[in-house]
Design an enzyme around this catalytic site. Sequence first.
Site, PDB file in Angstrom:
ATOM      1  N   ASN A   9       0.875  -1.174   0.000  1.00 28.91           N
ATOM      2  CA  ASN A   9       0.000   0.000   0.000  1.00 28.91           C
ATOM      3  C   ASN A   9       0.910   1.221   0.000  1.00 28.91           C
ATOM      4  OD1 ASN A   9      -1.784   2.067   0.509  1.00 28.91           O
ATOM      5  ND2 ASN A   9      -2.198   1.482   2.632  1.00 28.91           N
ATOM      6  N   LYS A  11       0.081   4.335  -0.319  1.00 30.90           N
ATOM      7  CA  LYS A  11      -0.537   5.559   0.212  1.00 30.90           C
ATOM      8  C   LYS A  11      -0.294   6.724  -0.769  1.00 30.90           C
ATOM      9  CE  LYS A  11       0.193   3.601   4.699  1.00 30.90           C
ATOM     10  NZ  LYS A  11       0.206   3.761   6.141  1.00 30.90           N
ATOM     11  N   GLU A  93      -6.595   4.523   7.979  1.00 29.84           N
ATOM     12  CA  GLU A  93      -6.491   5.963   7.675  1.00 29.84           C
ATOM     13  C   GLU A  93      -7.793   6.479   7.064  1.00 29.84           C
ATOM     14  OE1 GLU A  93      -2.794   5.742   5.464  1.00 29.84           O
ATOM     15  OE2 GLU A  93      -1.829   5.125   7.327  1.00 29.84           O
ATOM     16  N   GLU A 163      -5.087  -5.213  10.629  1.00 31.93           N
ATOM     17  CA  GLU A 163      -4.057  -4.194  10.800  1.00 31.93           C
ATOM     18  C   GLU A 163      -4.274  -3.475  12.126  1.00 31.93           C
ATOM     19  OE1 GLU A 163      -2.123  -2.970   6.908  1.00 31.93           O
ATOM     20  OE2 GLU A 163      -3.784  -1.629   7.222  1.00 31.93           O
ATOM     21  N   SER A 208       3.893  -2.637  10.187  1.00 35.32           N
ATOM     22  CA  SER A 208       5.356  -2.681  10.300  1.00 35.32           C
ATOM     23  C   SER A 208       5.968  -4.015   9.849  1.00 35.32           C
ATOM     24  CB  SER A 208       5.790  -2.331  11.727  1.00 35.32           C
ATOM     25  OG  SER A 208       5.356  -1.021  12.056  1.00 35.32           O
TER      26      SER A 208
HETATM   27  C1  PEP Z   1      -0.327   0.098   6.098  1.00 31.67           C
HETATM   28  O1  PEP Z   1      -0.264   1.252   5.734  1.00 31.67           O
HETATM   29  O2  PEP Z   1      -1.333  -0.568   5.823  1.00 31.67           O
HETATM   30  C2  PEP Z   1       0.799  -0.449   6.849  1.00 31.67           C
HETATM   31  C3  PEP Z   1       0.667  -1.643   7.361  1.00 31.67           C
HETATM   32  O3  PEP Z   1       1.906   0.352   6.961  1.00 31.67           O
HETATM   33  P1  PEP Z   1       3.346  -0.083   7.570  1.00 31.67           P
HETATM   34  O4  PEP Z   1       3.720  -1.389   6.918  1.00 31.67           O
HETATM   35  O5  PEP Z   1       4.258   1.026   7.187  1.00 31.67           O
HETATM   36  O6  PEP Z   1       3.170  -0.228   9.041  1.00 31.67           O
END
Ligand code: PEP
Length: 246
Positions: A9, A11, A93, A163, A208
């Site tokens: 993703n 973003k 988000e 998540e 992460s």
């Molecule tokens: C995300 O944006 O869905 C995400 C899991 O970000 P990150 O891997 O940077 O924590």
Amino acid sequence: MRKVHIVGNWKMNQSLADINAFSETIRTMNDLKCEAWIAPQAIHLNILQEKSNTIKVGAQNCSNQNSGAFTGELSPESLKDMGAHFVIIGHSERRAIFKEDDILLNQKVLKALENKLKVILCVGETLEERESGDFKSILKGQLLNGLKDISASDKESIIIAYEPVWAIGTGKVASPEQAQEVHAFLREELKAVEALDAQATPILYGGSVKPSNIEGLLENTDIDGALVGGASLKGESFKELCELSK
Ligand code: PEP
């Protein structure tokens, strides 16, 4: 057997130069055992697809309508026309910043499915919700409300992403045990959705994820891949994540 999915993703990130460099690096990904998907900014869908034929592309959001007077929205019908394979719905988000609630998210899920897009429905609790003790009922609500009224013909088009909000972009990954416990809970709850085969529905972990922790997560029976933010931006780490995912 559920196929492992590694979904990036991006973003609101990545310049054209970044996309060129990313595509050059992943061009050499061969004989992948996993599904490798990326959701770039929607305006970059085609350019990424043209440059990177080893991956499938999708969107980070879509409207609950196909067309009309909805300035600035992203039509799921047009996304499909433009080659999107999937759409992420209900990312934390979108829920937190854009105040998208379960009713709207369910409408988006149904509209995306109507347009033959695969749907990645995200669910996750905040740190406050986790510490309140009853965070699983929040996850259950997000899951079951989001999937309301889907049909059996959509069975193979649904993917769930767990998540935990406290693990997104914070460097604090949920431990493999913490993630597995929630994934097993979600799979159990999926049994209430008649249209789905709970055992066959992929459940991805997000928060992460990076090359150094992906293998520990994937060792668990109910973790079927990852939704990855930061570590999907660079071709080298996305490639490594895919190659480590068997
Ligand atoms: C995300 O944006 O869905 C995400 C899991 O970000 P990150 O891997 O940077 O924590």
